[in-house]
Design a protein around this motif. Sequence first.
Motif, PDB file in Angstrom:
ATOM      1  N   PRO A 132       7.759 -18.637  12.096  1.00 21.91           N
ATOM      2  CA  PRO A 132       7.697 -18.626  10.614  1.00 21.91           C
ATOM      3  C   PRO A 132       8.708 -17.549  10.129  1.00 21.91           C
ATOM      4  O   PRO A 132       8.871 -16.493  10.968  1.00 21.91           O
ATOM      5  N   GLU A 133       8.823 -17.993   8.906  1.00 23.76           N
ATOM      6  CA  GLU A 133       9.907 -16.862   8.224  1.00 23.76           C
ATOM      7  C   GLU A 133       9.372 -15.410   8.079  1.00 23.76           C
ATOM      8  O   GLU A 133       8.292 -15.242   7.574  1.00 23.76           O
ATOM      9  N   ARG A 134      10.265 -14.552   8.502  1.00 26.23           N
ATOM     10  CA  ARG A 134       9.801 -13.240   8.199  1.00 26.23           C
ATOM     11  C   ARG A 134      11.190 -12.398   7.715  1.00 26.23           C
ATOM     12  O   ARG A 134      11.938 -12.931   7.467  1.00 26.23           O
ATOM     13  N   VAL A 135      10.519 -11.217   6.801  1.00 22.06           N
ATOM     14  CA  VAL A 135      11.716 -10.495   6.170  1.00 22.06           C
ATOM     15  C   VAL A 135      11.523  -9.206   6.394  1.00 22.06           C
ATOM     16  O   VAL A 135      10.512  -8.647   6.676  1.00 22.06           O
ATOM     17  N   LEU A 136      12.827  -8.457   6.468  1.00 23.25           N
ATOM     18  CA  LEU A 136      12.518  -7.127   6.720  1.00 23.25           C
ATOM     19  C   LEU A 136      12.903  -6.230   5.212  1.00 23.25           C
ATOM     20  O   LEU A 136      13.605  -6.551   4.607  1.00 23.25           O
ATOM     21  N   LEU A 137      11.682  -5.637   4.738  1.00 26.28           N
ATOM     22  CA  LEU A 137      11.667  -4.819   3.405  1.00 26.28           C
ATOM     23  C   LEU A 137      11.887  -3.260   3.651  1.00 26.28           C
ATOM     24  O   LEU A 137      11.138  -2.602   4.473  1.00 26.28           O
ATOM     25  N   ARG A 138      12.996  -2.828   3.246  1.00 30.52           N
ATOM     26  CA  ARG A 138      13.204  -1.355   3.142  1.00 30.52           C
ATOM     27  C   ARG A 138      12.762  -0.852   1.793  1.00 30.52           C
ATOM     28  O   ARG A 138      12.728  -1.424   0.869  1.00 30.52           O
ATOM     29  N   GLY A 139      12.603   0.628   1.912  1.00 35.59           N
ATOM     30  CA  GLY A 139      12.444   1.259   0.722  1.00 35.59           C
ATOM     31  C   GLY A 139      11.179   1.421   0.277  1.00 35.59           C
ATOM     32  O   GLY A 139      11.002   2.007  -0.874  1.00 35.59           O
ATOM     33  N   GLY A 140       9.979   0.919   0.870  1.00 33.78           N
ATOM     34  CA  GLY A 140       8.824   1.386   0.434  1.00 33.78           C
ATOM     35  C   GLY A 140       8.490   0.512  -0.840  1.00 33.78           C
ATOM     36  O   GLY A 140       9.231  -0.042  -1.484  1.00 33.78           O
ATOM     37  N   ALA A 141       7.113   0.748  -1.279  1.00 34.26           N
ATOM     38  CA  ALA A 141       6.632   0.220  -2.561  1.00 34.26           C
ATOM     39  C   ALA A 141       5.497   1.174  -3.204  1.00 34.26           C
ATOM     40  O   ALA A 141       4.703   1.316  -2.525  1.00 34.26           O
ATOM     41  N   ARG A 142       5.759   1.334  -4.531  1.00 34.31           N
ATOM     42  CA  ARG A 142       4.392   1.947  -5.130  1.00 34.31           C
ATOM     43  C   ARG A 142       3.566   1.077  -5.676  1.00 34.31           C
ATOM     44  O   ARG A 142       4.110  -0.118  -5.830  1.00 34.31           O
ATOM     45  N   PRO A 143       2.136   1.306  -5.722  1.00 31.91           N
ATOM     46  CA  PRO A 143       1.255   0.364  -6.360  1.00 31.91           C
ATOM     47  C   PRO A 143       1.941  -0.089  -7.802  1.00 31.91           C
ATOM     48  O   PRO A 143       2.263   0.963  -8.375  1.00 31.91           O
ATOM     49  N   GLY A 144       2.061  -1.329  -8.313  1.00 28.94           N
ATOM     50  CA  GLY A 144       2.474  -1.626  -9.400  1.00 28.94           C
ATOM     51  C   GLY A 144       4.053  -1.691  -9.688  1.00 28.94           C
ATOM     52  O   GLY A 144       4.623  -2.036 -10.614  1.00 28.94           O
ATOM     53  N   GLN A 145       4.834  -1.399  -8.599  1.00 30.18           N
ATOM     54  CA  GLN A 145       6.436  -1.359  -8.546  1.00 30.18           C
ATOM     55  C   GLN A 145       6.953  -2.752  -9.047  1.00 30.18           C
ATOM     56  O   GLN A 145       6.376  -3.909  -8.347  1.00 30.18           O
ATOM     57  N   HIS A 146       7.750  -2.803 -10.062  1.00 29.88           N
ATOM     58  CA  HIS A 146       8.358  -3.986 -10.297  1.00 29.88           C
ATOM     59  C   HIS A 146       7.306  -5.224 -10.712  1.00 29.88           C
ATOM     60  O   HIS A 146       7.673  -6.537 -10.813  1.00 29.88           O
ATOM     61  N   VAL A 147       6.185  -4.648 -11.171  1.00 25.65           N
ATOM     62  CA  VAL A 147       5.248  -5.690 -11.678  1.00 25.65           C
ATOM     63  C   VAL A 147       4.778  -5.439 -13.205  1.00 25.65           C
ATOM     64  O   VAL A 147       4.818  -4.388 -13.717  1.00 25.65           O
ATOM     65  N   ARG A 148       4.750  -6.466 -14.053  1.00 23.90           N
ATOM     66  CA  ARG A 148       4.541  -6.507 -15.511  1.00 23.90           C
ATOM     67  C   ARG A 148       3.224  -6.713 -15.534  1.00 23.90           C
ATOM     68  O   ARG A 148       2.743  -7.868 -15.359  1.00 23.90           O
ATOM     69  N   PRO A 149       2.195  -5.684 -15.785  1.00 23.93           N
ATOM     70  CA  PRO A 149       0.806  -6.175 -15.750  1.00 23.93           C
ATOM     71  C   PRO A 149       0.295  -7.039 -17.120  1.00 23.93           C
ATOM     72  O   PRO A 149       0.764  -6.970 -17.981  1.00 23.93           O
ATOM     73  N   ARG A 150      -0.795  -7.912 -16.907  1.00 27.75           N
ATOM     74  CA  ARG A 150      -1.312  -8.508 -17.869  1.00 27.75           C
ATOM     75  C   ARG A 150      -1.658  -7.578 -19.191  1.00 27.75           C
ATOM     76  O   ARG A 150      -2.161  -6.484 -19.023  1.00 27.75           O
ATOM     77  N   GLY A 151      -1.120  -8.006 -20.146  1.00 29.11           N
ATOM     78  CA  GLY A 151      -1.655  -7.211 -21.294  1.00 29.11           C
ATOM     79  C   GLY A 151      -0.861  -5.863 -21.539  1.00 29.11           C
ATOM     80  O   GLY A 151      -1.132  -5.087 -22.287  1.00 29.11           O
ATOM     81  N   GLU A 152       0.121  -5.546 -20.458  1.00 35.22           N
ATOM     82  CA  GLU A 152       0.757  -4.545 -20.883  1.00 35.22           C
ATOM     83  C   GLU A 152       1.408  -4.243 -22.232  1.00 35.22           C
ATOM     84  O   GLU A 152       1.610  -3.288 -22.996  1.00 35.22           O
ATOM     85  N   GLU A 153       1.988  -5.299 -23.040  1.00 38.73           N
ATOM     86  CA  GLU A 153       2.610  -5.492 -24.161  1.00 38.73           C
ATOM     87  C   GLU A 153       1.517  -5.499 -25.336  1.00 38.73           C
ATOM     88  O   GLU A 153       1.717  -4.759 -26.336  1.00 38.73           O
ATOM     89  N   LEU A 154       0.741  -6.329 -25.242  1.00 34.66           N
ATOM     90  CA  LEU A 154      -0.158  -6.741 -26.325  1.00 34.66           C
ATOM     91  C   LEU A 154      -1.483  -7.323 -25.839  1.00 34.66           C
ATOM     92  O   LEU A 154      -1.465  -7.970 -24.913  1.00 34.66           O
ATOM     93  N   MET A 155      -2.577  -6.684 -26.272  1.00 39.89           N
ATOM     94  CA  MET A 155      -3.910  -7.312 -25.762  1.00 39.89           C
ATOM     95  C   MET A 155      -4.515  -8.134 -27.182  1.00 39.89           C
ATOM     96  O   MET A 155      -4.140  -7.874 -28.191  1.00 39.89           O
ATOM     97  N   PRO A 156      -5.324  -9.047 -26.749  1.00 35.44           N
ATOM     98  CA  PRO A 156      -5.969  -9.845 -27.832  1.00 35.44           C
ATOM     99  C   PRO A 156      -6.536  -9.034 -29.119  1.00 35.44           C
ATOM    100  O   PRO A 156      -6.975  -8.277 -28.663  1.00 35.44           O
ATOM    101  N   GLY A 157      -6.106  -9.151 -30.054  1.00 29.89           N
ATOM    102  CA  GLY A 157      -6.686  -8.499 -31.180  1.00 29.89           C
ATOM    103  C   GLY A 157      -5.808  -7.508 -31.677  1.00 29.89           C
ATOM    104  O   GLY A 157      -6.005  -7.023 -32.893  1.00 29.89           O
TER     105      GLY A 157
END
Length: 434
Positions: A132-157
């Motif tokens: 199966p396909e494998r990938v080599l990832l360099r550079g590590g990753a912080r939690p939340g890196q390049h993630v746009r979290p739900r509601g980061e711009e606006l929350m209901p209300g």
Amino acid sequence: MLTVEQALARCLAAALPVRAEAIDPAVAAGRVLAQDVVAPSPLPPWDNSAMDGYAVRSADLAQGGPAGTCDHPAADGPGVELQVLETIAAGKVGQHAVRPGTCARIMTGAPLPQGADAVVMREDATVLPGSPERVLLRGGARPGQHVRPRGEELMPGDLVLRAGATLGPGHVGLLAHLGLDRVEVARQPLVAVVSTGDELVAPGRPLGPGQIHASNGQALCAWIEAAGARALDCGVAPDTLEGTRAAFRRALDAGCDLLLSSGGVSVGDFDFVKEALGEVGAAMDFWKVAVKPGKPLAFGTIGGVPAFGLPGNPVSCQVEFLLFVRPILRRSMGDPRPFLPVLDATFVEGFRKAPGRAELVRVRLSFDPDGRLVAHSTGDQGSGMGSSMAQAHGFALIARESAGVPPGTTVPVQVFDWSFSAGEQPGLRWAGHA
Ligand code: AMP
Ligand code: MG
């Protein structure tokens, strides 16, 4: 004679109550919002990827070295090898949870799959041969890196826009992004314009002896629309009482919310506006304001419809519109700031006047080399010279009781044309050069 402030207060007291209508936000640019807009749901609606790359468990990459960014590729670390479970495109939902040792290829805007808490961008990945396909990832990753979290711009209300905001293209985009296909905006008042004058000939027609081309109706209609209202050009009425009265009747029968006339409002032998307004049932409030240009200015209401008899001189006519009519229109559309903005500028020529009437001096605005705003007179301030209005960016406001201001005085300027703010130099300038 009323001062400008007194007259303005009386005009504003006659502003119509705001009437709302629901329209598609796509056609709402330029309209005034009649409701507060509250976010109905979170934006973004779910955690999603900000990059084309690989959705990973950041813990899996803890040993992979410092995180990379677009502009600064990660330092060469050993990298971490992960199995690629699937590819998640924008508009699709991942079918597999990301477990230790696995990841999902993900496109910008696609929902983050279960188990993943970070994204490694494609530029930091090398696809390895084999299945199966494998990938080599360099550079590590912080939690939340390049993630746009739900509601980061606006929350209901969350309050997004306030009633009274004039909508621009950015607002249109946001309203659509919130999923709204209806928004309550102020109805645009319908403003009827009756020009008076036996000397007036429509543009495009040749002039006979003593005739001039009519221009106030055209200018007023353009100003009305620039103010966000709707204009109804009722043409030219003859200089007779019957003709003027009939034109006013027609305008009112057309259902206008506000009635304007130009000309025929002073003390000439053929000035019938005041009388005609009375005959169509106007309760008149005032006839004159201590202002120059444009001392004759009739104002009243006809069964709740505000009516203005504006002066005939082209400059006076437009000045009075901007000074008194525009604020009523903006107020009737719920604009909490119905007045043209006022900026301070250095009045290069200064201005001499007789005390007694406030004066609005047409000026051109520009910035001096130090970035200070400078006002230059447009020259001759004759109230018949429409070219002074066409050249001007605003009015230098000189007080009623004043005898004028010497050259170089800082004066308030009411701005109606912002084209000066583009400056002389075309192109962009940037802050923050090293
Ligand atoms: P009036 O107030 O009717 O005496 O007009 C004052 C001046 O404004 C006269 O020179 C008129 O010819 C001119 N005027 C009146 N109405 C218009 C118009 N619609 N377009 C251009 N000039 C006008
Ligand atoms: Mg006239």
